[in-house]
Design an enzyme around this catalytic site. Structure first.
Site, PDB file in Angstrom:
ATOM      1  CE  LYS A   1      -0.220  -0.497   6.336  1.00 49.82           C
ATOM      2  NZ  LYS A   1       0.690  -1.460   7.190  1.00 49.82           N
TER       3      LYS A   1
ATOM      4  CG  LEU B   1      -1.982  -1.092   1.291  1.00 46.37           C
ATOM      5  CD1 LEU B   1      -2.750  -0.888   2.788  1.00 46.37           C
ATOM      6  CD2 LEU B   1      -3.132  -0.787   0.305  1.00 46.37           C
TER       7      LEU B   1
HETATM    8  S1  IVH Z   1      -5.160  -4.253   2.098  1.00 45.46           S
HETATM    9  C1  IVH Z   1      -4.220  -4.477  -2.434  1.00 45.46           C
HETATM   10  N1  IVH Z   1      -5.937  -3.756   4.655  1.00 45.46           N
HETATM   11  O1  IVH Z   1      -0.468  -3.693   5.204  1.00 45.46           O
HETATM   12  C2  IVH Z   1      -4.299  -4.156  -0.866  1.00 45.46           C
HETATM   13  N2  IVH Z   1      -3.779  -4.370   4.219  1.00 45.46           N
HETATM   14  O2  IVH Z   1       1.470  -2.040   4.089  1.00 45.46           O
HETATM   15  C3  IVH Z   1      -3.512  -5.136  -0.262  1.00 45.46           C
HETATM   16  N3  IVH Z   1      -2.376  -4.610   6.181  1.00 45.46           N
HETATM   17  O3  IVH Z   1       0.486  -5.983   2.749  1.00 45.46           O
HETATM   18  C4  IVH Z   1      -3.699  -4.653   1.493  1.00 45.46           C
HETATM   19  N4  IVH Z   1      -4.146  -4.121   7.658  1.00 45.46           N
HETATM   20  O4  IVH Z   1      -0.411  -6.891   5.096  1.00 45.46           O
HETATM   21  C5  IVH Z   1      -4.849  -4.229   3.803  1.00 45.46           C
HETATM   22  N5  IVH Z   1      -6.845  -3.663   6.660  1.00 45.46           N
HETATM   23  C6  IVH Z   1      -5.955  -3.819   5.927  1.00 45.46           C
HETATM   24  C7  IVH Z   1      -4.599  -4.314   6.311  1.00 45.46           C
HETATM   25  C8  IVH Z   1      -3.648  -4.371   5.474  1.00 45.46           C
HETATM   26  C9  IVH Z   1      -2.653  -4.335   7.707  1.00 45.46           C
HETATM   27  C10 IVH Z   1      -0.962  -4.974   5.762  1.00 45.46           C
HETATM   28  C11 IVH Z   1      -1.057  -5.959   4.608  1.00 45.46           C
HETATM   29  C12 IVH Z   1      -0.342  -5.152   3.358  1.00 45.46           C
HETATM   30  C13 IVH Z   1       0.423  -4.106   4.062  1.00 45.46           C
HETATM   31  C14 IVH Z   1       0.890  -2.796   3.167  1.00 45.46           C
END
Ligand code: IVH
Length: 664
Positions: free
Chosen positions: A109, A74
């Site tokens: 997150k 992200l």
């Molecule tokens: S969405 C294409 N939602 O953060 C979107 N990621 O810094 C993919 N993560 O690789 C991720 N909480 O491991 C998403 N609510 C959340 C999340 C989340 C933690 C992590 C995930 C991602 C990383 C990116």
């Protein structure tokens, strides 16, 4: 580029070793700096730039799996403005009118590690970590041990990859560390590292014993998306049996989303797990598909990170802790202050330079920061009062009184007390008896710990008078006549032992097994080495030894400079009486010759053959050249044999070589 290297180093510490050195906020700052530089100088962007990578290529022994659909990362935002820009960018990309609503979802997150769970016909068939985004690690057996992860799904499409986060709750983390401490196991820096260390295990039974959890936040490959929006998809995943994070909210406007960020931020400390921001996603899936992705991240999602949590307080004292390797670490004692829901009263000050950089004096007001759950640190000194005495970093070890010195070009100050410093005692003892050093059979960490606690063995020389405690030892649980006598015999077997291994066992900094042998080859025994090390031209004499540079020479001098060490060495020389160095090199027909081994050797290993050659006074080389005198070729020898024959170099079979060895 220095910055890229720095980022790569921290990636490795974080992803492979689960042992970060810097806070997530500092890491993000490095990445942001890199991105700004790249934006200013696009022609300088390297192919291996961190901005082109997602996470880190795994280097653990778990087997690799290629993701059916890449696992993305992200983009980060740190301000409301950046979030509004994100929505503005999407509007332009989709050519939306100013009144067209852009509905977003907002959710915490969670600070864990991403995992992809693949279900075929409703059965869990594969679980994988993100790895570098395209290739991850197979953690199927590990994922099966997590109770939040359903093994079978009812009414699932033929192919469904559920993406989410494996994490450890704060309470479970604290309990795990307490248990690890009791067992003498690894202590984890924060829940995220504990989760990663527990999940990425070759042996899934280790994972099973750790309290891991999972929440779903998306999907990868899927036969068909059954719902039209992110929210409906997430609710559908919930119905299938996957946990979804609390606070998942559908927001009609960006301002509402920013409000959710505020709320979650306020409640952050009370949440049962660590979070480091809020993730926004465009709700409409048709828009997600149109928006697609750039390099490493989707255009339709954004992570809004929380600032590192800070507070102001007073630095009341600076204490020095001595680590197992003798490193002196300054620790700041603070007037207790709440930061992000926890009371902080200690900060790490890292090293002497850090204290200088911040100009710290006891009594100063300081701003401290807790980022994620990394140990709190001082970010700023708020006092400009120079009247109080500056802090003077100690030049003696607070544990044993030996001199503490920093090597040139090193920031760390270390205790030179070596063998006698209580802080280093156990590690030193373990090293002394270890395989490459004195190799004392049956004197493992457990017995050493027992003898140390009893006060019988505090320094290596005590090992050689352990016999004095024979009767007392026989009275202790777990020790029988046989085991006691075996241990004492193993110790006796090391009297008159190899001087190189003895020297290595002393644990002098920078003196590894090979250097120790080189030093003994040059000076015959440790008594002579000591005399040289204490002479006026010690550095010159020591550096004259093949394989010894100035750093090693200085370390040897520092070691013998300490009276404690000299006294302990004297006791050891008396009690263990190591032998003088005897060269094991013979004078043979092959002395001075250069030999190359190639092909598959059948009755000895390549290493052993080389050692045989060296013992016969010859040099073993890797490739055939004008200087080669002999090529020993086993079956399957290829280009080297051909080259030797062309050059008229003498060749032999392995059998013929072994006959030469036998003759010598
Ligand atoms: S969405 C294409 N939602 O953060 C979107 N990621 O810094 C993919 N993560 O690789 C991720 N909480 O491991 C998403 N609510 C959340 C999340 C989340 C933690 C992590 C995930 C991602 C990383 C990116």
């Amino acid at each position: 580029m220095r910055l890229a290297r720095e980022i790569a180093k921290h990636d490795k510490l974080y992803h492979d070793r689960d042992d970060p050195e810097i806070s997530d906020a500092d890491y993000d700052a490095l990445v942001a700096e890199n991105r700004a530089l790249e934006a200013a100088f696009p022609h300088l962007v390297r192919d291996d730039s961190p901005s082109r990578k997602v996470g880190h290529t795994p280097s653990s022994p778990l087997s690799k799996v290629t993701h059916a659909q890449a696992m993305l990362s992200l983009d980060n935002a740190f301000s409301d403005e950046e979030v509004r820009d994100f929505v503005g960018r999407m509007r332009r990309f989709l050519s939306l009118g100013p009144d067209e609503p852009v509905v977003l979802t907002a959710e915490p997150k969670i600070d864990g590690l991403s995992c992809s769970l693949r279900y075929e016909d409703g059965r869990l068939v594969l679980a994988a970590t993100r790895g570098d985004g395209s290739v991850g690690e197979d953690v199927t057996a590990n994922a099966r041990t997590i109770s939040d992860v359903p093994q079978v799904l009812e009414d699932a499409p033929p192919v469904l990859e559920v993406r989410g986060e494996v994490y450890m709750a704060k309470d479970d983390f604290a309990a795990l560390n307490a248990r690890q401490e009791e067992l003498g196991g690894k202590i984890f820096a924060n829940p995220r590292n504990a989760a990663a260390g527990s999940f990425r295990q070759k042996d899934a039974s280790v994972t099973a014993a750790r309290p891991l959890r999972f929440f779903a936040h998306g999907w990868g490959e899927i036969s068909a998306e059954p719902k039209p929006t992110q929210e409906a998809m997430v609710r559908w995943l919930e119905e299938l049996g996957f946990p979804v994070a609390d606070h998942f909210t559908r927001c009609e406007t960006v301002e509402q989303a920013l409000g959710v960020y505020e709320t979650i931020g306020r409640e952050r400390g009370a949440l049962p797990y660590d979070i480091d921001g809020v993730v926004y996603k465009v709700d409409r899936l048709d828009w997600q598909h149109r928006l697609g992705q750039v390099a490493r991240a989707p255009r339709w999602a954004l992570a809004h990170k929380f600032p590192a949590e800070q507070a102001e307080t007073t630095l009341e004292a600076i204490d020095i802790q001595v680590g197992r390797t003798g490193k002196l670490t300054p620790v700041g004692r603070l007037a207790p202050v709440g930061v992000g829901g926890v009371i902080v009263s200690n900060v790490t000050l890292h090293n002497r330079d850090e204290i200088d950089r911040l100009g710290l004096r006891v009594g100063d007001r300081v701003r401290i920061q807790r980022a994620g759950d990394v140990i709190p640190q001082v970010v700023e000194n708020l006092t400009r009062d120079e009247k109080r005495a500056p802090y003077i970093f100690p030049d003696h070890c607070p544990e044993c009184g030996s001199e503490a010195v920093a090597e040139e070009s090193e920031v760390d100050v270390r205790c030179t007390g070596g063998l006698i410093c209580p802080a280093q005692r156990f590690e030193r003892l373990k090293h002394f008896v270890s395989r490459g050093a004195m190799d004392i059979d049956g004197l493992g960490a457990k017995s050493l710990e027992e003898f140390l606690a009893l006060g019988w063995v505090e320094k290596p020389s005590d090992i050689f008078i352990l016999r004095d405690h024979r009767d007392a030892l026989l009275g202790r649980e777990g020790w029988q006549e046989k085991s006691v006598d075996n241990l004492l015999a193993a110790i006796d077997a090391r009297r008159g032992f190899d001087p190189g291994r003895f020297l290595f066992g002393l644990g002098i900094r920078h003196v590894g097994a090979v250097t120790a042998k080189d030093l003994m080859k040059a000076f015959t025994n440790v008594a002579t080495l000591e005399r040289v090390a204490r002479s006026d031209d010690a550095i010159v004499q020591l550096s004259a030894v093949d394989g010894v540079g100035e750093v090693v020479a200085q370390a040897v001098v520092d070691f013998f400079h300490e009276e404690h060490n000299r006294e302990e060495v004297a006791r050891l020389l008396e009690r263990a009486a190591p032998a003088d160095y005897v060269s094991d090199v013979q004078d043979t027909a092959w002395s001075g010759k250069t030999i190359v081994f190639t092909g598959k050797l059948e009755s000895v290993s390549r290493d052993e053959a080389k050692a045989q050659a060296e013992r016969m006074g010859a040099k073993a080389a890797g490739s055939v050249s004008k200087k080669t005198d002999l090529l020993v070729a086993g079956p399957g020898a290829g280009s080297k044999l051909k080259k030797a024959q062309e050059m008229g170099v003498r060749t032999m079979t392995e059998e013929e070589w072994l006959a030469e060895v036998a003759k010598a």
